[in-house]
Design a protein around this motif. Sequence first.
Motif, PDB file in Angstrom:
ATOM      1  N   MET A 198      -1.121   6.626  -2.570  1.00  0.00           N
ATOM      2  CA  MET A 198       0.076   5.951  -2.701  1.00  0.00           C
ATOM      3  C   MET A 198       0.024   4.760  -3.760  1.00  0.00           C
ATOM      4  SD  MET A 198       2.668   5.127   0.176  1.00  0.00           S
ATOM      5  CE  MET A 198       4.368   5.574   0.092  1.00  0.00           C
ATOM      6  N   ASP A 199       0.909   4.657  -4.431  1.00  0.00           N
ATOM      7  CA  ASP A 199       0.889   3.403  -5.418  1.00  0.00           C
ATOM      8  C   ASP A 199       2.265   2.363  -5.073  1.00  0.00           C
ATOM      9  OD1 ASP A 199      -0.240   1.491  -7.043  1.00  0.00           O
ATOM     10  OD2 ASP A 199      -0.292   2.664  -8.875  1.00  0.00           O
ATOM     11  N   ALA A 200       2.744   2.164  -6.309  1.00  0.00           N
ATOM     12  CA  ALA A 200       4.125   1.372  -6.213  1.00  0.00           C
ATOM     13  C   ALA A 200       4.058   0.281  -5.398  1.00  0.00           C
ATOM     14  CB  ALA A 200       5.226   2.702  -5.745  1.00  0.00           C
ATOM     15  N   GLY A 201       2.786  -0.246  -5.554  1.00  0.00           N
ATOM     16  CA  GLY A 201       2.665  -1.685  -4.866  1.00  0.00           C
ATOM     17  C   GLY A 201       2.406  -1.526  -3.147  1.00  0.00           C
ATOM     18  N   PHE A 202       2.174  -0.458  -2.673  1.00  0.00           N
ATOM     19  CA  PHE A 202       1.745  -0.362  -1.223  1.00  0.00           C
ATOM     20  C   PHE A 202       0.314  -0.299  -1.042  1.00  0.00           C
ATOM     21  CE2 PHE A 202       5.895   1.594  -1.297  1.00  0.00           C
ATOM     22  CZ  PHE A 202       6.735   1.280  -0.076  1.00  0.00           C
ATOM     23  N   ALA A 203      -0.030  -0.906  -0.287  1.00  0.00           N
ATOM     24  CA  ALA A 203      -1.358  -0.997   0.107  1.00  0.00           C
ATOM     25  C   ALA A 203      -1.989  -0.401   1.516  1.00  0.00           C
ATOM     26  CB  ALA A 203      -1.740  -2.414   0.233  1.00  0.00           C
ATOM     27  N   ILE A 204      -2.923   0.234   1.614  1.00  0.00           N
ATOM     28  CA  ILE A 204      -3.533   0.752   2.808  1.00  0.00           C
ATOM     29  C   ILE A 204      -3.784  -0.314   3.858  1.00  0.00           C
ATOM     30  CG2 ILE A 204      -5.879   0.968   2.150  1.00  0.00           C
ATOM     31  CD1 ILE A 204      -5.635   3.856   3.439  1.00  0.00           C
ATOM     32  N   VAL A 205      -3.461  -0.119   5.105  1.00  0.00           N
ATOM     33  CA  VAL A 205      -3.935  -0.899   6.314  1.00  0.00           C
ATOM     34  C   VAL A 205      -5.058  -0.487   6.792  1.00  0.00           C
ATOM     35  CG1 VAL A 205      -3.062  -1.680   8.325  1.00  0.00           C
ATOM     36  CG2 VAL A 205      -1.445  -1.058   6.737  1.00  0.00           C
ATOM     37  N   PRO A 206      -6.099  -1.432   6.559  1.00  0.00           N
ATOM     38  CA  PRO A 206      -7.582  -1.037   6.919  1.00  0.00           C
ATOM     39  C   PRO A 206      -7.656  -0.821   8.682  1.00  0.00           C
ATOM     40  CG  PRO A 206      -7.774  -2.982   5.582  1.00  0.00           C
ATOM     41  CD  PRO A 206      -6.105  -2.554   5.984  1.00  0.00           C
ATOM     42  N   GLY A 207      -8.093   0.204   8.992  1.00  0.00           N
ATOM     43  CA  GLY A 207      -8.274   0.660  10.357  1.00  0.00           C
ATOM     44  C   GLY A 207      -6.668   0.846  11.004  1.00  0.00           C
ATOM     45  N   GLY A 208      -5.775   1.101  10.295  1.00  0.00           N
ATOM     46  CA  GLY A 208      -4.525   1.439  10.523  1.00  0.00           C
ATOM     47  C   GLY A 208      -4.288   2.688  10.915  1.00  0.00           C
ATOM     48  N   ARG A 235      -3.299   7.516   7.851  1.00  0.00           N
ATOM     49  CA  ARG A 235      -3.303   6.447   6.897  1.00  0.00           C
ATOM     50  C   ARG A 235      -1.991   5.922   6.957  1.00  0.00           C
ATOM     51  NH1 ARG A 235      -5.348  10.643   3.820  1.00  0.00           N
ATOM     52  NH2 ARG A 235      -3.388  10.110   2.684  1.00  0.00           N
ATOM     53  N   LYS A 236      -2.007   4.299   7.108  1.00  0.00           N
ATOM     54  CA  LYS A 236      -0.818   3.642   7.226  1.00  0.00           C
ATOM     55  C   LYS A 236      -0.975   2.652   6.059  1.00  0.00           C
ATOM     56  CE  LYS A 236       0.516   2.108  11.024  1.00  0.00           C
ATOM     57  NZ  LYS A 236       0.652   1.493  12.351  1.00  0.00           N
ATOM     58  N   PHE A 237       0.397   2.595   5.268  1.00  0.00           N
ATOM     59  CA  PHE A 237       0.464   2.025   4.071  1.00  0.00           C
ATOM     60  C   PHE A 237       1.573   0.871   4.415  1.00  0.00           C
ATOM     61  CE2 PHE A 237      -1.206   5.669   2.778  1.00  0.00           C
ATOM     62  CZ  PHE A 237      -2.164   5.454   1.733  1.00  0.00           C
ATOM     63  N   THR A 238       1.413  -0.339   3.803  1.00  0.00           N
ATOM     64  CA  THR A 238       2.591  -1.482   3.990  1.00  0.00           C
ATOM     65  C   THR A 238       2.889  -1.951   2.396  1.00  0.00           C
ATOM     66  OG1 THR A 238       0.940  -3.035   4.339  1.00  0.00           O
ATOM     67  CG2 THR A 238       2.068  -2.164   6.240  1.00  0.00           C
ATOM     68  N   HIS A 239       4.020  -2.502   2.274  1.00  0.00           N
ATOM     69  CA  HIS A 239       4.380  -3.225   1.210  1.00  0.00           C
ATOM     70  C   HIS A 239       5.029  -4.662   1.509  1.00  0.00           C
ATOM     71  CE1 HIS A 239       6.783  -3.923  -2.490  1.00  0.00           C
ATOM     72  NE2 HIS A 239       6.083  -3.077  -3.006  1.00  0.00           N
ATOM     73  N   PRO A 240       4.887  -5.629   0.860  1.00  0.00           N
ATOM     74  CA  PRO A 240       5.548  -6.931   1.198  1.00  0.00           C
ATOM     75  C   PRO A 240       7.079  -6.747   1.320  1.00  0.00           C
ATOM     76  CG  PRO A 240       4.115  -7.275  -0.711  1.00  0.00           C
ATOM     77  CD  PRO A 240       4.138  -5.724  -0.332  1.00  0.00           C
ATOM     78  N   SER A 241       7.766  -5.967   0.654  1.00  0.00           N
ATOM     79  CA  SER A 241       9.349  -5.860   0.464  1.00  0.00           C
ATOM     80  C   SER A 241       9.671  -4.337   1.223  1.00  0.00           C
ATOM     81  CB  SER A 241       9.893  -5.442  -0.911  1.00  0.00           C
ATOM     82  OG  SER A 241       9.241  -6.429  -1.633  1.00  0.00           O
ATOM     83  N   ALA A 278      10.959   5.411   0.717  1.00  0.00           N
ATOM     84  CA  ALA A 278      10.174   3.811   0.896  1.00  0.00           C
ATOM     85  C   ALA A 278      10.210   3.187  -0.342  1.00  0.00           C
ATOM     86  CB  ALA A 278       8.727   4.195   1.481  1.00  0.00           C
ATOM     87  N   ILE A 279       9.850   4.098  -1.473  1.00  0.00           N
ATOM     88  CA  ILE A 279       9.660   3.553  -2.910  1.00  0.00           C
ATOM     89  C   ILE A 279      11.055   3.294  -3.469  1.00  0.00           C
ATOM     90  CG2 ILE A 279       9.227   4.172  -5.079  1.00  0.00           C
ATOM     91  CD1 ILE A 279       6.894   6.158  -4.111  1.00  0.00           C
ATOM     92  N   GLU A 280      12.172   4.075  -3.072  1.00  0.00           N
ATOM     93  CA  GLU A 280      13.413   3.466  -3.500  1.00  0.00           C
ATOM     94  C   GLU A 280      13.800   2.225  -2.745  1.00  0.00           C
ATOM     95  OE1 GLU A 280      15.733   7.116  -2.291  1.00  0.00           O
ATOM     96  OE2 GLU A 280      14.834   8.181  -4.029  1.00  0.00           O
ATOM     97  N   GLU A 281      13.625   2.257  -1.402  1.00  0.00           N
ATOM     98  CA  GLU A 281      13.896   0.841  -0.776  1.00  0.00           C
ATOM     99  C   GLU A 281      13.291  -0.351  -1.450  1.00  0.00           C
ATOM    100  OE1 GLU A 281      15.650  -1.390   2.156  1.00  0.00           O
ATOM    101  OE2 GLU A 281      16.060   0.561   1.966  1.00  0.00           O
TER     102      GLU A 281
END
Length: 55
Positions: free
Chosen positions: A1-11, A17-23, A49-52
Amino acid sequence: MDAGFAIVPGGGKGSHRKFTHPSYPGAVTLIGQDGDDARNYQERQVQRAIEEVDK
């Protein structure tokens, strides 16, 4: 997953796999190993999520 999302280590456990984004409130969780096809509901969740984030 891209678009600014980052994988949560150990998430995630096992193949989760869990991904978060600051926005983006919360996180997006994907099930399956890298390279697996996403399930239909996962594709919709990622698209929303990307649209949001793009608002």
